[in-house]
Design a protein around this motif. Structure first.
Motif, PDB file in Angstrom:
ATOM      1  N   HIS A 122       0.603  -1.487  -0.008  1.00 22.93           N
ATOM      2  CA  HIS A 122       0.001  -0.025  -0.308  1.00 22.93           C
ATOM      3  C   HIS A 122       0.691   1.180   0.178  1.00 22.93           C
ATOM      4  O   HIS A 122       0.260   2.245   0.735  1.00 22.93           O
ATOM      5  CB  HIS A 122      -1.002  -0.109   0.698  1.00 22.93           C
ATOM      6  CG  HIS A 122      -1.377  -1.660   1.526  1.00 22.93           C
ATOM      7  ND1 HIS A 122      -2.452  -1.878   0.059  1.00 22.93           N
ATOM      8  CD2 HIS A 122      -1.337  -2.050   2.194  1.00 22.93           C
ATOM      9  CE1 HIS A 122      -3.181  -2.753   1.026  1.00 22.93           C
ATOM     10  NE2 HIS A 122      -2.725  -3.294   2.409  1.00 22.93           N
ATOM     11  N   GLU A 134       1.448  16.643  -0.530  1.00 18.32           N
ATOM     12  CA  GLU A 134       0.809  15.588  -0.879  1.00 18.32           C
ATOM     13  C   GLU A 134      -0.480  15.854  -1.105  1.00 18.32           C
ATOM     14  O   GLU A 134      -1.152  15.918   0.460  1.00 18.32           O
ATOM     15  CB  GLU A 134       1.158  13.947  -0.420  1.00 18.32           C
ATOM     16  CG  GLU A 134       0.870  13.992   0.963  1.00 18.32           C
ATOM     17  CD  GLU A 134       2.146  12.285   1.462  1.00 18.32           C
ATOM     18  OE1 GLU A 134       1.157  11.354   0.604  1.00 18.32           O
ATOM     19  OE2 GLU A 134       2.126  12.381   2.694  1.00 18.32           O
ATOM     20  N   ASN A 135      -1.335  14.829  -1.676  1.00 19.68           N
ATOM     21  CA  ASN A 135      -3.109  15.149  -1.400  1.00 19.68           C
ATOM     22  C   ASN A 135      -3.918  12.968  -2.090  1.00 19.68           C
ATOM     23  O   ASN A 135      -2.854  12.470  -1.901  1.00 19.68           O
ATOM     24  CB  ASN A 135      -4.038  15.870  -2.195  1.00 19.68           C
ATOM     25  CG  ASN A 135      -3.981  15.670  -3.440  1.00 19.68           C
ATOM     26  OD1 ASN A 135      -3.251  14.623  -4.131  1.00 19.68           O
ATOM     27  ND2 ASN A 135      -4.293  16.662  -4.236  1.00 19.68           N
ATOM     28  N   SER A 136      -4.912  12.934  -1.717  1.00 21.93           N
ATOM     29  CA  SER A 136      -5.129  11.654  -2.512  1.00 21.93           C
ATOM     30  C   SER A 136      -4.829  11.453  -3.379  1.00 21.93           C
ATOM     31  O   SER A 136      -4.522   9.683  -3.931  1.00 21.93           O
ATOM     32  CB  SER A 136      -6.322  11.598  -2.101  1.00 21.93           C
ATOM     33  OG  SER A 136      -7.089  12.492  -3.008  1.00 21.93           O
ATOM     34  N   GLN A 137      -4.894  12.313  -4.496  1.00 18.50           N
ATOM     35  CA  GLN A 137      -4.117  11.965  -5.771  1.00 18.50           C
ATOM     36  C   GLN A 137      -3.226  12.256  -6.141  1.00 18.50           C
ATOM     37  O   GLN A 137      -2.094  11.390  -7.022  1.00 18.50           O
ATOM     38  CB  GLN A 137      -5.053  13.010  -7.008  1.00 18.50           C
ATOM     39  CG  GLN A 137      -6.359  12.944  -6.566  1.00 18.50           C
ATOM     40  CD  GLN A 137      -6.988  11.411  -7.453  1.00 18.50           C
ATOM     41  OE1 GLN A 137      -6.565  11.537  -8.306  1.00 18.50           O
ATOM     42  NE2 GLN A 137      -7.487  10.736  -7.035  1.00 18.50           N
ATOM     43  N   TYR A 182       5.033   3.792  -6.919  1.00 16.53           N
ATOM     44  CA  TYR A 182       3.817   4.080  -6.847  1.00 16.53           C
ATOM     45  C   TYR A 182       3.508   3.511  -8.588  1.00 16.53           C
ATOM     46  O   TYR A 182       2.999   4.113  -9.203  1.00 16.53           O
ATOM     47  CB  TYR A 182       3.471   5.489  -7.065  1.00 16.53           C
ATOM     48  CG  TYR A 182       3.390   6.319  -5.376  1.00 16.53           C
ATOM     49  CD1 TYR A 182       2.410   6.573  -4.930  1.00 16.53           C
ATOM     50  CD2 TYR A 182       4.863   6.683  -5.217  1.00 16.53           C
ATOM     51  CE1 TYR A 182       2.706   6.468  -2.882  1.00 16.53           C
ATOM     52  CE2 TYR A 182       4.719   7.261  -4.028  1.00 16.53           C
ATOM     53  CZ  TYR A 182       3.582   7.226  -2.990  1.00 16.53           C
ATOM     54  OH  TYR A 182       3.900   7.850  -1.482  1.00 16.53           O
ATOM     55  N   ASN A 218      -4.309  11.177 -10.224  1.00 13.27           N
ATOM     56  CA  ASN A 218      -3.833  10.112  -9.803  1.00 13.27           C
ATOM     57  C   ASN A 218      -1.949   9.755 -10.584  1.00 13.27           C
ATOM     58  O   ASN A 218      -1.515   9.682 -11.404  1.00 13.27           O
ATOM     59  CB  ASN A 218      -4.039   9.206 -10.531  1.00 13.27           C
ATOM     60  CG  ASN A 218      -3.734   7.346 -10.096  1.00 13.27           C
ATOM     61  OD1 ASN A 218      -3.853   7.308  -9.009  1.00 13.27           O
ATOM     62  ND2 ASN A 218      -3.803   6.426 -11.061  1.00 13.27           N
TER      63      ASN A 218
END
Length: 459
Positions: free
Chosen positions: A259, A321-324, A349, A435
């Motif tokens: 993860h 950073e963010n979720s994307q 990633y 992403n």
């Protein structure tokens, strides 16, 4: 050998990154410190001013040497015809390069020197973090500002060891000897060898020879720790006196990625989640572990400290950073480091697109003959960008590069070559960051790219 005592030190080129830190360290010790420089930038200016040792005005003033300091330390930024240097020579004052002075101050300490074309700062900072975590006394000299340490240099009377980042670049403008030859290590590390500093070492053989000399300087009962998978490091680290020197090879630490997190697998400590990632960092961890083992640190204590290690600034540093998206900044400029850093982010990633932006900034990277060393360095990036400032090439009096030459050197026709920082900024601002991760690699600043505004646009 007995260590000389000094009360008054003068530094020529006091404004340099490591030189002003040395000046502050000596001031902390209670010595009288003066210095000169023809340009002093932040943060050196404010830090020297706060300590009361900022030169009254920029420039060179030979008359300052009339006070006859006990020693003069000569920075690499000074030229051989520097007026203050000439005056010091005329007066017969003791003149030291930075590494010579560090050695002079550390003669009675165990000296651990971390050498290699890449990974030096990371390994050094890892070791320092572990020793600090263990509340052990140590001095140090490192080439970057590290989290948890307010100086890049620390010199005390009572620390039994000193950890030194051993740069292979030249020590000063007169003697022109690699810095790491002058520390006389007891424990030496070679993290890997990849030709660099083409302006000083014109061929790979000449460059590698500096590391062979370093390896052979390892004394009886000393240790040489080296990357056993690096072909060039193997060549210079072949045990010549195995009966008197401990030769320790290391590799990639056993691990897995879950993860987006790197988990180390250990025999006794079980799984250890760390904040670093990338194969090069997993080698750096192995190197640091071998050094700490030699210094008496138990494996349990090493891994315990490692959990809280965030890495050195500008070494795969997560700056937002963010979720994307994640934005990374890295000091990478040598071909092997660019390749390793780009591959590390992509491997960590794999489901995300990667925009990798490299600034060609150093003499080597801007040299047409050196460009083929970058072959495949950016192949793992989904969108590779190479930026350089034509003014930097003009300033260095080098031959201008063309877009075709850069693409040919990197062996990558997908590379987007940009020579205007405003165009680069616009390109990054207009990128779709869904992403997608960004990796910025440079030993410079992309001509003062506005990071704050860029982070806002991405995140």
């Amino acid at each position: 050998m007995e260590r000389k005592e000094f009360n008054y030190i003068h530094l020529i080129a006091i404004g340099g990154s490591i030189m002003h830190n040395l000046a502050l360290a000596l001031h902390d010790k209670g010595l009288k410190v003066t210095g000169s420089d023809d340009e002093i930038f932040e943060p050196a200016k404010s830090r020297l001013a706060a300590a009361g040792i900022l030169p009254e005005q920029e420039g060179w003033f030979p008359e300052k040497l009339d006070a006859k300091p006990d020693a003069v330390i000569l920075g690499m930024h000074a030229r051989p015809d520097n007026p203050e240097l000439l005056k010091a020579q005329e007066l017969g004052l003791p003149i030291f390069s930075f590494p010579e002075f560090i050695y002079e101050q550390a003669k009675d300490k165990q000296r651990i020197v971390i050498g290699g074309s890449h990974g030096k700062t990371s390994i050094t900072s890892l070791i320092m973090h572990v020793l600090q975590h263990q509340h052990l006394k140590f001095d140090y000299a490192v080439g970057a500002q590290l989290q948890g340490f307010d100086r890049m240099v620390k010199l005390t009377e009572d620390a039994p060891i000193i950890i030194i980042e051993g740069d292979e670049y030249l020590s000063d403008p007169i003697k022109r000897v690699p810095k790491f030859h002058l520390y006389h290590h007891h424990i030496g590390v070679i993290s890997g060898i990849s030709w660099d500093h083409i302006n000083v070492f014109p061929s790979q053989d000449v460059y590698r020879e500096q590391f062979r000399i370093f390896a052979e300087m390892t004394p009886k009962a000393g240790a040489l720790i080296y990357d056993k998978d690096d072909e060039q490091a193997q060549l210079v680290s072949i045990p010549r006196t195995p009966e008197t020197v401990a030769y320790v090879g290391y590799g990639v630490h056993e691990h897995s990625i879950r993860h987006g997190k790197t988990i180390l697998h250990t025999k006794k400590e079980g799984d250890v989640e760390i904040q670093l990632f990338g194969e090069h960092n997993l080698r750096n961890i192995s190197a640091a572990k071998e050094v700490c083992k030699k210094l008496g640190v138990k494996a349990h204590d090493f891994y315990e400290a490692l959990r809280t290690f965030k890495g050195a600034a500008k070494r795969l540093e997560n700056i937002g950073e963010n979720s994307q998206s994640v934005v990374f900044r890295d000091f990478a400029h040598a071909p092997s480091k660019v390749k390793a850093t780009t591959e590390a982010v992509k491997r960590q990633y794999p489901q995300r697109h990667l925009v990798a932006c490299l600034e060609l900034h150093t003499f080597s990277s801007l040299n047409k003959a050196f460009l083929p060393q970058y072959k495949a360095a950016l192949d793992q990036a989904d969108k590779p960008i190479v930026y350089f400032n034509p003014a930097t090439i003009a300033h260095k009096r080098m031959e201008m590069l063309t877009e075709e030459e850069i693409k040919a050197g990197f062996g990558n026709s997908r590379i987007q070559v940009i020579t205007d920082s405003d165009v680069l900024e616009e390109e990054l601002h207009n990128q779709n960051w869904s992403n997608t991760n960004l990796l910025l690699m440079s030993s410079g600043t992309f001509n003062n790219l506005n990071l704050e505004s860029l982070l806002k646009a991405i995140l």
